[in-house]
Design an enzyme around this catalytic site. Structure first.
Site, PDB file in Angstrom:
ATOM      1  CG  HIS A 175      -4.079  -1.665  -0.625  1.00  0.00           C
ATOM      2  ND1 HIS A 175      -4.578  -0.382  -0.650  1.00  0.00           N
ATOM      3  CD2 HIS A 175      -3.749  -1.906   0.677  1.00  0.00           C
ATOM      4  CE1 HIS A 175      -4.543   0.133   0.564  1.00  0.00           C
ATOM      5  NE2 HIS A 175      -4.037  -0.778   1.398  1.00  0.00           N
ATOM      6  CB  SER A 189      -0.943   0.011   1.206  1.00  0.00           C
ATOM      7  OG  SER A 189      -0.211  -0.008   2.413  1.00  0.00           O
ATOM      8  CE  LYS A 207      -7.177  -0.822   2.375  1.00  0.00           C
ATOM      9  NZ  LYS A 207      -7.636  -1.361   3.650  1.00  0.00           N
TER      10      LYS A 207
END
Length: 396
Positions: free
Chosen positions: A214, A186, A244
């Site tokens: 991610h 990340s 996310k």
């Protein structure tokens, strides 16, 4: 009366953080967390959100969440193993398994909980874990809770991983050995070398564990980093978050049915914490359905990521080696990095500074997270602010 010892500890250490520029001020957002946000009455182009596909404010998700609340209420009412498992949770887990290409999946209350659940659920003090040195904090905590021997290997260094795997196996002192990596890192946006990791794992019979927080919704046409490399049948644990790219809240582990069955009887956050809300389960299921039906949002995210990267590069900024839309703008010195972020804020761009100890000393950066919801005009405004601040602070 509160403890004097505690008061002294808190006051002394909070002051120390403030003096060293490491105290994090929290900026409450007024309204939705979209491509443009309002903080203290000021409108800002938002480049700090993990809402990669803009789904956190998607009308289709709002609709199913509202319907779920009307039918099921606002909470699940119990832990999953008593009577907190709703049919909505089973639908979500079935959808995740299809999405990730695995036999089964288990949903948790957060991505962080997944690592705190799954690692100690399988590993113990008689085992060893080979962990990339840049792995997420939740992986580190999960490893510590397992009481397994933690062996860090240099970031994405396959020679170091092979050497340490060989040493661990040849020592003969561990029952099981696991290798853990983030799918997408990340802070820098680079992708793990999964084909090589799997190859080393097969050579030494290592358990493979990929945290794709991610990567899910971002790589592999949306299905994640494991799918990107076509390794669904060779990775034991696929970890993901629903907070996310999916835009809601929660997390999951996907893998073989026996693994999921084991986690349902042995992972503590599943056993001792109330299930995700009906609205969250329904909205997450809908989001995954949208990703499986179309790559439109995924494609727009990558288009915007490329546009922002190209613009920053042309201005002369160091954007590191990112292989994903995550775009670090590396400034270097900590105080300058923080001043850069502050000046961007004043110019109408919200992009947070990230400094030591989150990243190595001297590699402070402003991390930009373009999303599918940004327009070219928004990104152009951000680039204009970057140019102005960069020249003013002598960074470009």
């Amino acid at each position: 009366m509160s403890s004097k010892t505690l008061d002294h500890f808190l006051q002394e250490n909070l002051q120390d953080l403030k003096e060293r520029g490491l105290y994090n001020e929290i900026d409450p957002v007024q309204g939705a967390n979209g491509p443009v946000i309002t903080i203290n009455g000021k409108e800002l182009i938002n480049l700090s959100s993990n809402n990669y596909l803009g789904l956190a404010t998607d009308e289709r998700l709002k609709e199913v969440a509202i319907e779920a609340v009307k039918e099921y209420g606002v909470g699940a009412g119990a832990v999953r193993t008593i009577n907190g498992t709703l049919d909505l949770h089973l639908k979500l887990e079935e959808q995740i398994a299809k999405f990730k290409g695995t036999e089964a999946a288990i949903a948790y209350q957060s991505g962080f909980n997944c690592n705190v659940a799954a690692i100690p659920g399988v590993m113990d003090k008689h085992d060893a874990i080979l962990s990339d040195e840049l792995n997420h904090a939740s992986i580190i905590d999960g490893c510590r809770l397992s009481r397994a021997k933690i062996i860090r290997f240099n970031h994405s260094d396959m020679d170091d991983l092979r050497k340490k795997a060989k040493e661990a196996v040849e020592s003969g002192q561990y029952n099981k050995i696991m290798v853990i990596t983030d799918g997408v890192f990340s802070m820098d946006g680079d992708i793990a070398k999964l084909p090589e990791i799997v190859e080393i794992a097969e050579e030494f019979d290592l358990i493979t564990y990929v945290d794709d927080a991610h990567g899910s919704g971002v790589t592999g046409k949306g299905a994640g980093t494991v799918k990107h490399f076509g390794l669904q049948d060779q990775v034991d644990f696929q970890i993901g978050t629903l907070s996310k790219a999916i835009g809601v809240i929660g997390g999951y582990v996907a893998g073989k049915r026996d693994l999921i069955d084991w986690l349902k009887v042995r992972s503590r956050p599943f056993l001792f914490s109330t299930a995700v809300t009906p609205a969250d389960a329904a909205a997450s299921t809908k989001a995954i359905e949208l990703l499986m039906e179309s790559t439109e949002l995924h494609d727009k995210l990558w288009e915007n990521g490329r546009y922002l990267k190209d613009g920053l590069k042309k201005l002369g900024f160091d954007i590191g080696q990112s292989e994903t839309p995550i775009t670090p703008c590396i400034i270097g010195e900590e105080k300058t990095t923080q001043e850069f972020s502050k000046r961007l804020y004043e110019e109408g761009v919200y992009a947070k500074s990230i400094v030591f100890p989150t990243v190595p000393r001297g590699t402070g950066r402003v991390r930009n997270m373009p999303t599918a919801a940004h327009t070219k005009d928004m990104l152009d405004q951000a680039l204009h602010s970057y140019e102005k601040v960069g020249k003013e602070l002598g960074v470009i």
